[in-house]
Every structure is written in C-alpha cells, then in structure tokens.
Write a protein that holds these residues in place. Structure first.
Motif, mmCIF file in Angstrom:
data_model
loop_
_atom_site.group_PDB
_atom_site.id
_atom_site.type_symbol
_atom_site.label_atom_id
_atom_site.label_comp_id
_atom_site.label_asym_id
_atom_site.label_seq_id
_atom_site.Cartn_x
_atom_site.Cartn_y
_atom_site.Cartn_z
ATOM 1 N N ALA A 1 13.432 2.883 -5.623
ATOM 2 C CA ALA A 1 12.513 4.028 -5.662
ATOM 3 C C ALA A 1 13.109 5.226 -4.931
ATOM 4 C CB ALA A 1 11.164 3.639 -5.056
ATOM 5 N N MET A 2 13.808 4.980 -3.817
ATOM 6 C CA MET A 2 14.480 6.073 -3.099
ATOM 7 C C MET A 2 15.584 6.683 -3.970
ATOM 8 S SD MET A 2 14.848 4.648 0.771
ATOM 9 C CE MET A 2 13.580 4.965 1.988
ATOM 10 N N LEU A 3 16.306 5.843 -4.698
ATOM 11 C CA LEU A 3 17.342 6.324 -5.595
ATOM 12 C C LEU A 3 16.733 7.209 -6.687
ATOM 13 C CD1 LEU A 3 20.412 4.569 -6.813
ATOM 14 C CD2 LEU A 3 18.840 5.288 -8.575
ATOM 15 N N ARG A 4 15.621 6.767 -7.257
ATOM 16 C CA ARG A 4 14.944 7.566 -8.290
ATOM 17 C C ARG A 4 14.448 8.888 -7.727
ATOM 18 N NH1 ARG A 4 10.543 3.914 -10.254
ATOM 19 N NH2 ARG A 4 9.799 5.845 -11.164
ATOM 20 N N TRP A 5 13.909 8.861 -6.490
ATOM 21 C CA TRP A 5 13.460 10.088 -5.829
ATOM 22 C C TRP A 5 14.638 11.045 -5.686
ATOM 23 C CZ3 TRP A 5 15.008 12.618 -1.451
ATOM 24 C CH2 TRP A 5 14.167 13.619 -0.979
ATOM 25 N N LYS B 1 3.146 12.061 -5.874
ATOM 26 C CA LYS B 1 3.991 12.681 -6.896
ATOM 27 C C LYS B 1 3.181 13.656 -7.739
ATOM 28 C CE LYS B 1 7.325 8.954 -7.442
ATOM 29 N NZ LYS B 1 7.834 7.907 -8.343
ATOM 30 N N LYS B 2 1.978 13.240 -8.145
ATOM 31 C CA LYS B 2 1.121 14.112 -8.955
ATOM 32 C C LYS B 2 0.772 15.391 -8.211
ATOM 33 C CE LYS B 2 -1.064 10.644 -11.857
ATOM 34 N NZ LYS B 2 -2.308 9.948 -12.201
ATOM 35 N N ALA B 3 0.618 15.281 -6.900
ATOM 36 C CA ALA B 3 0.277 16.445 -6.081
ATOM 37 C C ALA B 3 1.507 17.304 -5.773
ATOM 38 C CB ALA B 3 -0.384 15.999 -4.778
ATOM 39 N N GLY B 4 2.696 16.838 -6.175
ATOM 40 C CA GLY B 4 3.920 17.589 -5.926
ATOM 41 C C GLY B 4 4.373 17.567 -4.476
ATOM 42 N N GLU B 5 3.918 16.586 -3.728
ATOM 43 C CA GLU B 5 4.266 16.477 -2.308
ATOM 44 C C GLU B 5 5.492 15.573 -2.149
ATOM 45 O OE1 GLU B 5 0.946 15.764 0.290
ATOM 46 O OE2 GLU B 5 -0.414 16.670 -1.172
ATOM 47 N N TYR B 6 6.647 16.115 -2.522
ATOM 48 C CA TYR B 6 7.861 15.312 -2.598
ATOM 49 C C TYR B 6 8.400 14.868 -1.244
ATOM 50 C CZ TYR B 6 7.557 16.707 -7.402
ATOM 51 O OH TYR B 6 7.091 16.904 -8.675
ATOM 52 N N SER B 7 8.253 15.681 -0.213
ATOM 53 C CA SER B 7 8.703 15.231 1.106
ATOM 54 C C SER B 7 7.788 14.117 1.616
ATOM 55 C CB SER B 7 8.785 16.380 2.102
ATOM 56 O OG SER B 7 7.531 16.976 2.286
ATOM 57 N N ALA B 8 6.506 14.200 1.289
ATOM 58 C CA ALA B 8 5.573 13.137 1.666
ATOM 59 C C ALA B 8 5.907 11.847 0.909
ATOM 60 C CB ALA B 8 4.132 13.555 1.395
ATOM 61 N N VAL B 9 6.378 11.981 -0.332
ATOM 62 C CA VAL B 9 6.778 10.802 -1.113
ATOM 63 C C VAL B 9 7.910 10.085 -0.392
ATOM 64 C CG1 VAL B 9 7.928 10.040 -3.246
ATOM 65 C CG2 VAL B 9 6.024 11.648 -3.359
ATOM 66 N N PHE B 10 8.909 10.832 0.063
ATOM 67 C CA PHE B 10 10.037 10.178 0.724
ATOM 68 C C PHE B 10 9.608 9.576 2.057
ATOM 69 C CE2 PHE B 10 14.161 9.568 2.685
ATOM 70 C CZ PHE B 10 14.827 8.951 1.641
ATOM 71 N N SER B 11 8.746 10.240 2.787
ATOM 72 C CA SER B 11 8.234 9.677 4.042
ATOM 73 C C SER B 11 7.519 8.359 3.787
ATOM 74 C CB SER B 11 7.281 10.653 4.730
ATOM 75 O OG SER B 11 7.979 11.783 5.162
ATOM 76 N N ARG B 12 6.768 8.291 2.722
ATOM 77 C CA ARG B 12 6.055 7.062 2.358
ATOM 78 C C ARG B 12 7.063 5.973 1.985
ATOM 79 N NH1 ARG B 12 1.181 6.098 3.885
ATOM 80 N NH2 ARG B 12 0.860 8.281 3.496
ATOM 81 N N LEU B 13 8.126 6.356 1.288
ATOM 82 C CA LEU B 13 9.175 5.393 0.948
ATOM 83 C C LEU B 13 9.861 4.860 2.201
ATOM 84 C CD1 LEU B 13 10.773 7.117 -2.164
ATOM 85 C CD2 LEU B 13 9.631 4.883 -2.121
ATOM 86 N N THR C 1 0.819 -1.203 0.000
ATOM 87 C CA THR C 1 0.000 0.000 0.000
ATOM 88 C C THR C 1 0.855 1.256 0.000
ATOM 89 O OG1 THR C 1 -1.698 -1.174 1.209
ATOM 90 C CG2 THR C 1 -1.837 1.206 1.224
ATOM 91 N N GLU C 2 1.936 1.254 0.758
ATOM 92 C CA GLU C 2 2.785 2.438 0.849
ATOM 93 C C GLU C 2 3.295 2.841 -0.536
ATOM 94 O OE1 GLU C 2 3.073 4.083 3.698
ATOM 95 O OE2 GLU C 2 1.995 2.552 4.787
ATOM 96 N N LEU C 3 3.715 1.887 -1.328
ATOM 97 C CA LEU C 3 4.226 2.195 -2.664
ATOM 98 C C LEU C 3 3.113 2.589 -3.633
ATOM 99 C CD1 LEU C 3 6.991 -0.528 -3.161
ATOM 100 C CD2 LEU C 3 7.270 1.889 -2.613
ATOM 101 N N GLN C 4 1.944 2.034 -3.455
ATOM 102 C CA GLN C 4 0.832 2.348 -4.347
ATOM 103 C C GLN C 4 0.383 3.802 -4.221
ATOM 104 O OE1 GLN C 4 -1.889 -0.672 -3.100
ATOM 105 N NE2 GLN C 4 -1.000 -2.230 -4.416
ATOM 106 N N GLU C 5 0.605 4.395 -3.069
ATOM 107 C CA GLU C 5 0.193 5.782 -2.851
ATOM 108 C C GLU C 5 1.192 6.786 -3.409
ATOM 109 O OE1 GLU C 5 -0.836 6.421 1.225
ATOM 110 O OE2 GLU C 5 -2.071 4.617 1.297
ATOM 111 N N LEU C 6 2.344 6.337 -3.826
ATOM 112 C CA LEU C 6 3.380 7.248 -4.307
ATOM 113 C C LEU C 6 2.952 8.047 -5.526
ATOM 114 C CD1 LEU C 6 6.611 5.119 -3.913
ATOM 115 C CD2 LEU C 6 5.866 7.034 -2.514
ATOM 116 N N ALA C 7 2.293 7.421 -6.476
ATOM 117 C CA ALA C 7 1.901 8.118 -7.705
ATOM 118 C C ALA C 7 1.005 9.307 -7.401
ATOM 119 C CB ALA C 7 1.212 7.151 -8.654
#
Length: 104
Positions: free
Chosen positions: A43-47, A11-23, A2-8
């Motif tokens: 995924a962390m490397l790509r971020w 990302k679309k919302a531009g919430e990049y710090s939230a993306v890393f927290s989810r990772l 689930t954590e990875l599924q929410e990343l997209a």
C-alpha cells in the motif's frame, strides 16, 4: 486492520499526507504478521506511485523483501514506521507498543 480500513475515506477526501501517516501506523501494528506487513508495504508503494514520489517508491520495493527475512529470524525494529524517511533497521519510539504486545 482499522488503520487500513480508514484509508479509502482519507483518499476520497484528498488527504494524502494523512493517508501515509495512517499507513505508517498500520506498519507498526503489522510487525508480527508477515502477510499484513507485506500488504502495508505494498500500500505504501502504491501511495508513492500515485504521489510520484520516486524515493519512497524505490524504498518500498526494497522494504517488500524485508518482512519475510526479518520475521523469519525474529527481528523486529520496534516502532519503525516503514517509510523511507527513516532507516528500516532503526528502532523508534513506539506509541503502539501496547497493541503489539497484546498481539504476540
């Protein structure tokens, strides 16, 4: 995961710090699966590459080697988020311990 599924969506919302927290949360959950651990570190490397974060990028390259070796010897640093702002071998408080206990 689930954590990875929410990343997209994040990302679309531009919430990049939230993306890393989810990772980071996905990393804790991925401990007992070499495949998932590698996928999260990738995924962390790509971020890090997208965010031009050279320190994180270099750290993730090194951390991609870790999953194969640590799981082979049965060593998992409890609660470690996988980001470069913490030691890769330091256990941390683990709010997701119950999830991992159920997965063993």
């Amino acid at each position: 995961m689930t954590e990875l599924q929410e990343l997209a969506q994040l990302k679309k919302a531009g919430e990049y710090s939230a993306v890393f927290s989810r990772l980071e949360r996905a990393h804790i959950i991925s401990y007992y699966s070499t495949l998932h651990d590698v996928l999260v570190h990738f995924a962390m490397l790509r971020w890090a590459r997208c965010r031009h974060n050279d320190r994180e990028l270099a750290g993730q390259v090194l951390r991609l080697i870790g999953p194969a070796t640590k799981l082979a010897i049965g060593w998992v640093p409890a609660g470690n988020t996988g980001g470069t702002h913490f030691s890769p071998i330091k256990p941390m408080p683990d709010d997701l311990a119950a999830i991992n206990a159920a997965r063993r």
